[in-house]
Structure formats: structure tokens, C-alpha cells
Design a protein around this motif. Structure first.
Motif, PDB file in Angstrom:
ATOM      1  N   LEU A 128      19.028 109.760 -57.826  1.00  7.18           N
ATOM      2  CA  LEU A 128      19.870 109.556 -56.070  1.00  7.18           C
ATOM      3  C   LEU A 128      20.190 108.468 -57.309  1.00  7.18           C
ATOM      4  N   ARG A 133      25.209 109.917 -56.969  1.00  6.26           N
ATOM      5  CA  ARG A 133      26.231 108.763 -57.462  1.00  6.26           C
ATOM      6  C   ARG A 133      26.730 108.304 -58.041  1.00  6.26           C
ATOM      7  N   ARG A 160      25.245 112.162 -51.508  1.00  9.56           N
ATOM      8  CA  ARG A 160      26.108 111.170 -52.209  1.00  9.56           C
ATOM      9  C   ARG A 160      24.817 109.441 -52.107  1.00  9.56           C
ATOM     10  N   SER A 161      24.082 109.621 -50.420  1.00 13.45           N
ATOM     11  CA  SER A 161      23.691 108.378 -50.796  1.00 13.45           C
ATOM     12  C   SER A 161      22.817 109.025 -48.901  1.00 13.45           C
ATOM     13  N   PRO A 162      21.689 109.119 -49.796  1.00 18.66           N
ATOM     14  CA  PRO A 162      20.711 109.495 -47.876  1.00 18.66           C
ATOM     15  C   PRO A 162      20.455 108.270 -47.072  1.00 18.66           C
ATOM     16  N   GLY A 163      20.764 108.467 -46.111  1.00 21.09           N
ATOM     17  CA  GLY A 163      20.556 107.899 -44.995  1.00 21.09           C
ATOM     18  C   GLY A 163      21.792 107.729 -44.596  1.00 21.09           C
ATOM     19  N   ASN A 164      23.201 107.787 -44.800  1.00 17.29           N
ATOM     20  CA  ASN A 164      24.710 107.714 -44.775  1.00 17.29           C
ATOM     21  C   ASN A 164      25.231 108.709 -42.865  1.00 17.29           C
TER      22      ASN A 164
END
Lengths: 327, 260
Positions: free
Chosen positions: B136, B140, B196-200
Motif C-alpha cells: 500500500l 501511494r 491511493r489510500s484505502p478508506g479514503n
């Protein structure tokens, strides 16, 4: 590198010099008594040379004075904040801890490595093994985040107790810090059937002046706690004001009763203590987090809506100055 | 499923250790190719340093995973930082992920600050980090989203084709015909943010750019529902309010890969 054993001449306490002087005078008196006995000067000769008595007494009293001076001086230095040696001691502790952390990390890495190797082999061969094996592997893997946070907490703790440790600020992108935390805990959350979401306001948050390591450490502790004690949904939000920015970590757990909330930031306190149960954590995370927040001119607070109220949740709010550099 | 293509250089004196192997395996599962500069191959830390620089010149990797300690000798303990300084000097835009036991120490801050001054994309990660976390972080750091994004093991978003593909148990891929055009653009926006960023959470206004009319918020709600219905049909599992695309109160939507 600073060491505990090295002391400069100027660092010796003056009463120790006085003690050594008395001891040396006593020794001189004893030597003199051997060559120039004075008992014959008295009308009734003494059975033992009086100078020898005086000399022995001088040595004993002098050495006691010197030792006493060192002991009291050491205690004074340990309990004060302004002495160089306390800083030396803390730096040495920090260096020793880093070595210890590395040495302890090595077997941990090997264990985790083997665990991941087993997973890799199982995935590659497609071997159908009992669910228990997977659960055991998950359990081993789950220890890694706790270990990492525990090590980081200890390191920060040592750093916080270093009186000269500066609270320096430099450009930090808070949303990048939050991203790192989410990357770190996403896997663990998924394993536990939980979910982490995050957002920032404004979306292009920009830079603030702070300490990324401190910020990351505080948020990591909050998210770790939320995963451990909270519900199945954790939301991290970062909002920017004119002079401060805030990070809220909210979970939809059952909430924290008011009588527990008052103890949350106490060093060493854990929820189990209130129930007279065995501690499952060090109780340092929130204490360290709030201390760090204060060090950087901010605050860490908590609010909670306790079940069975609807929308029960707990929110930890970290507020820190945006800290624009002076013109 | 390996929709990503990219090249990651791994420089580590313990490159044959299970920890590093697991990271490489994970990256390769995601479609990255990995090249390793190891002590076994090059002998000393200095040789590793020169080999890594040569490799960067030749293969132009998308990112580097670099250990701080490149050997057991005292002089080698921070050799990785020497290499980092050279990389930052030569190629300031090359993302470097320092994969190290020293991810919290004083050295980290020093290097992080000096790296920040030149705006180099350098980050630190603990050696105990899970392979998923490393992957991850690499995603990013490298930044650019790939043309195809795998969402879980069954869904592939193909930006080139403008289609969402579903993988069936027999290995066949089939496009979801009802997720095209604006629906596809909305899903792509969500998938890229998740990549790019989980949960974003993607804010409403960002998604509403793809819609027209007076009430774009309501229109967005309808489109999201249509995407979920189509995806649920293709996956042969109905998607509820907390599945696949989830609303975050007053903020926007986020993607949540189906649980497996």
C-alpha cells in the motif's frame, strides 16, 4: 557518545573534595605517628599512639564524607532537569533501547517471516488445510502491530523523559500521516471484520508545522485503541482551522462511561483495572499521546456517547497549532 | 490477477530472508516486478551500494525499497542512508521506501527532514510491517494509478477499455455492461481514491462533476445505486448499504472491496 562512567573534573561535588582532603590528612597523620610517636610527651604514656587514632578517624570520616557527597549529588542530578548528566543518561538509555529493540526485533522478524512463508507455501500449493491453521497464522501476525506500537511507546517514553529533547516543528502533511496509519491498520481491521474510513477538510489539506513522528505516534495509539476496544467502524477526520488543525478518531463502539473517561489519560491505567481484572495493555498509549500533544502546544481530549443511547460512539480529538513560521 | 505493471528495486542485506521474500511476493501478486540487490550476490555493503546505483541507472525503477542497515559491521549499520543520500541527489523524484528496524529513531527524523528539504518522496516503514502495508505504501509513494486496478480478487477496473470486468470461477473475464460512461467515471474516481489510500472518502462535489442538472446530489445517489445493482448482479451477490460503495454522512462516498 556519552557514557555514564565518564565524569569531568568539574563535575565532582565539592564536599567530596573536602572528604578526600580529610581522608588524606588522616593518612598523613597515621604515617607521622609511625616515625614521630608523641606518646612519650605525655606524663603517663598512652597504650596507642594518639596520632594514629586521629589518622584512622580522619580517613574514615573523610571517605564517608566523599561517598555521601557523591550519593547526594547523584540523587540531586537525577531529580533535576537542568543537569547535563541527566541528558547523558537519557541519551544512553535511548541508544541502549535502540540496540535492544533491534535485537528483540530480529527474532520477531524471523517468527513473522516464517509465518508469512507458510502462508506463501499454502497459497502457492493450494493445499487445503484446516481453518485452525489459518487462524493460528492470523494470531501470530496480529502480534506484530502490538509489538511495533509497544516498542514505539517505549522509545517515545524515553524521549519524553529526556529533559533536553527539543519539541521541534517542521513542515508536515497531516493527510500523509493519516494515510500511513490507515495503511498500517487496514489489514488488521479487515481480519477483524472492521472498517476504517478517513477524510480531510479541505481535501487539499496542505502543510502544517509540527512533528510527523509525534503526530503519527498519537494517531496510531488512537486507532489501535479504537480497533481494540471500539466498534466495527472507525473514522479518522482531519480538519484545518485558521490557527489550529484537529484530528478526530471516532469509533462506533459502546462508548466509554464517564467514570472511566476521567482515568483514560492516567499513566498505567487500563480499563481492566476498573474491573479488577488482569491488564491486557501497558496503559501508556493515551498518557504518552496526551503528553506529546501538550509538548507540541496542543491538546488531546475525549467525548463519548454511551450505549444504549442511539449513535453511541467515542471520539478522541487531537488539536495542534498549524504553527506557521514567524515572519 | 496482476493488472499493475511497474518495477521495484529492493536493496536489503537480508534479501533472502522470509520477511523480504514475503514483501516481494506480495508486490509481484499486485503486478509489480521486483529486482533484488542482496548481500549474497554482491558480498559487501559497499558493493551493494554501487550495484544498487548501477541498477537504478539501468533499469529506471518506479520505486526503491531500501534497508538502512546493509551489513553487520558497524560501518555498514547506516550504509543505506548513504545510498539514500546519493539517490536523492541523483534522482530526487524517485520514490524510496526505507524498510528498516530504525523506523522510529533519531536517524529517521534526521533523514526525513533532510529529504523533505529537497521534497524527495522518501518514507520509512518498519521491518515488521505486513507485506500488505508495504505494498500500500509503495502504491501511494509511486503515485500514478495504473490503467487497470484490481478491486479484490474478482473485480478489475480497466480505464483503457472504460469497463469494469468480473472474473468468474472458470477464469473468464466479462465486462459489466451496465457500468459504462458516467457510472464508470464515478466508479473509477472511487477506485483510484481507494487504490491511493484505502478508506479514503471521495467528497460529493468531486463525484458530482460527472453529473448535470439542478440536483446533482440526488442524481449521484441514483447513479451510485445503479452501479451497486449492476455490480451485485454481476457478482451474483446483492450489495447492501454497507457494501462496495458506502456513503459517509455529509462527506461523500468510499469504495469498500467485497469481503472474501
Amino acid at each position: 557518545m556519552a557514557t555514564l562512567t565518564h565524569r569531568r573534573i568539574g563535575a565532582h561535588p565539592w564536599p567530596a573534595f573536602a572528604g578526600f582532603a580529610v581522608a588524606v590528612a588522616g593518612l598523613v597523620a597515621m604515617v607521622i605517628s609511625l616515625f614521630f610517636p608523641i606518646t612519650g610527651l605525655f606524663p603517663k604514656p598512652w597504650p596507642v599512639e594518639p596520632l594514629a587514632y586521629l589518622g584512622i578517624a580522619g580517613v574514615v570520616i573523610g571517605l564517608a564524607l566523599a561517598v555521601g557527597a557523591y550519593v547526594t549529588d547523584g540523587q540531586r542530578r537525577r531529580h533535576s532537569n537542568g543537569f547535563q548528566d541527566v541528558g547523558d543518561w537519557s541519551r544512553l538509555t535511548e541508544q541502549q533501547f535502540e540496540t535492544f529493540q533491534h535485537d528483540l526485533g530480529r527474532p520477531m522478524r524471523r517468527i513473522l517471516g516464517k509465518c508469512r512463508e507458510v502462508r506463501g507455501v499454502l497459497a502457492a500449493t493450494g493445499e487445503d488445510v484446516s481453518i485452525v491453521v489459518h487462524e493460528l497464522l492470523d494470531e501470530i501476525e496480529e502480534q506484530a502491530p502490538s509489538f511495533r506500537l509497544m516498542m514505539a511507546n517505549m522509545q517515545v517514553m524515553i524521549n519524553l523523559e529526556t529533559p533536553e529533547a527539543p519539541a521541534e516543528s517542521y513542515p508536515v502533511e497531516p493527510t500523509a500521516v493519516v494515510s500511513r496509519i490507515v495503511e498500517r491498520y487496514t489489514g488488521q481491521a479487515m481480519e477483524q471484520g472492521k472498517d476504517i474510513a478517513w477524510w480531510s477538510e479541505p481535501q487539499e489539506f496542505g502543510l502544517v508545522y509540527s512533528d510527523a513522528a509525534a503526530l503519527e505516534h498519537i494517531i496510531a495509539n488512537l486507532v489501535d485503541n479504537a480497533l481494540r476496544y471500539g466498534g466495527d467502524y472507525i473514522e479518522i477526520s482531519t480538519t484545518r482551522g485558521a490557527e489550529t488543525f484537529r484530528v478526530d478518531v471516532t469509533d462506533n463502539g459502546p462508548g466509554i462511561p464517564a467514570h472511566y473517561r476521567s482515568h483514560l489519560f492516567t499513566r498505567g491505567w487500563t480499563p481492566e483495572m476498573g474491573r479488577s481484572e488482569e491488564k491486557t495493555s501497558s496503559g501508556l498509549g493515551l498518557y504518552i499521546s496526551r503528553t506529546l500533544a501538550h509538548r507540541y502546544g496542543g491538546e488531546l481530549s475525549v467525548t463519548s456517547v454511551v450505549a444504549p443511547q442511539p449513535d453511541h460512539c467515542t471520539t478522541f480529538t487531537l488539536t495542534l497549532p498549524v504553527g506557521a513560521p514567524e515572519a | 490477477m496482476s493488472p499493475r505493471s511497474g518495477n521495484i528495486l529492493v536493496v536489503d542485506d537480508e534479501a533472502t530472508s522470509a520477511i523480504v521474500r514475503a514483501v516481494c511476493r506480495r508486490l509481484e501478486d499486485e503486478g509489480w516486478s521486483t529486482r533484488v540487490v542482496s548481500k549474497e550476490e554482491h558480498g559487501s555493503a559497499d558493493d551493494m551500494l554501487w550495484a544498487a546505483l548501477e541498477e537504478i541507472e539501468e533499469s529506471l525503477p518506479d520505486g526503491v525499497i531500501l534497508d538502512v542497515r546493509l551489513g553487520e559491521y558497524r560501518d555498514d549499520h547506516f550504509k543505506g542512508l548513504d545510498l539514500l543520500k546519493r539517490i536523492v541527489a541523483d534522482r530526487p523524484h524517485l520514490p524510496v521506501l526505507m524498510f528498516t528496524q530504525y523506523s522510529h529513531g533519531v536517524e529517521r527524523d534526521t533523514v526525513a527532514r533532510s529529504a523533505l528539504q529537497v521534497e524527495a518522496p522518501v518514507e520509512f516503514i518498519d521491518k515488521l510491517a505486513s507485506p500488505e502495508e508495504v505494498a500500500l505504501r509503495i502504491r501511494r509513494l509511486v503515485g500514478a494509478e495504473p490503467e487497470t486496478i484490481a478491486i479484490g480478487s474478482r473485480i478489475v477496473l480497466d480505464a483503457d477499455a472504460g469497463a469494469v470486468l468480473i472474473k468468474y470461477s472458470d477464469g473468464q473475464l466479462a465486462a459489466v455492461n451496465d457500468v459504462r460512461g458516467r457510472r464508470f467515471e464515478i466508479l473509477r474516481e472511487l477506485a483510484q481514491a481507494w487504490y491511493r489510500s484505502p478508506g479514503n472518502v471521495v467528497p460529493f462535489d468531486r463525484l458530482e462533476r460527472y453529473l448535470e442538472g439542478d440536483d446533482t446530489r440526488a442524481s449521484l445517489r441514483v447513479r451510485i445505486r445503479e452501479i451497486k445493482v449492476a455490480m451485485g448482479r454481476a457478482l451474483e451477490q446483492p450489495l447492501g448499504a454497507n457494501d462496495f460503495i458506502v456513503s459517509v454522512r455529509d462527506r461523500g462516498y468510499r469504495l469498500l472491496p467485497p469481503r472474501e
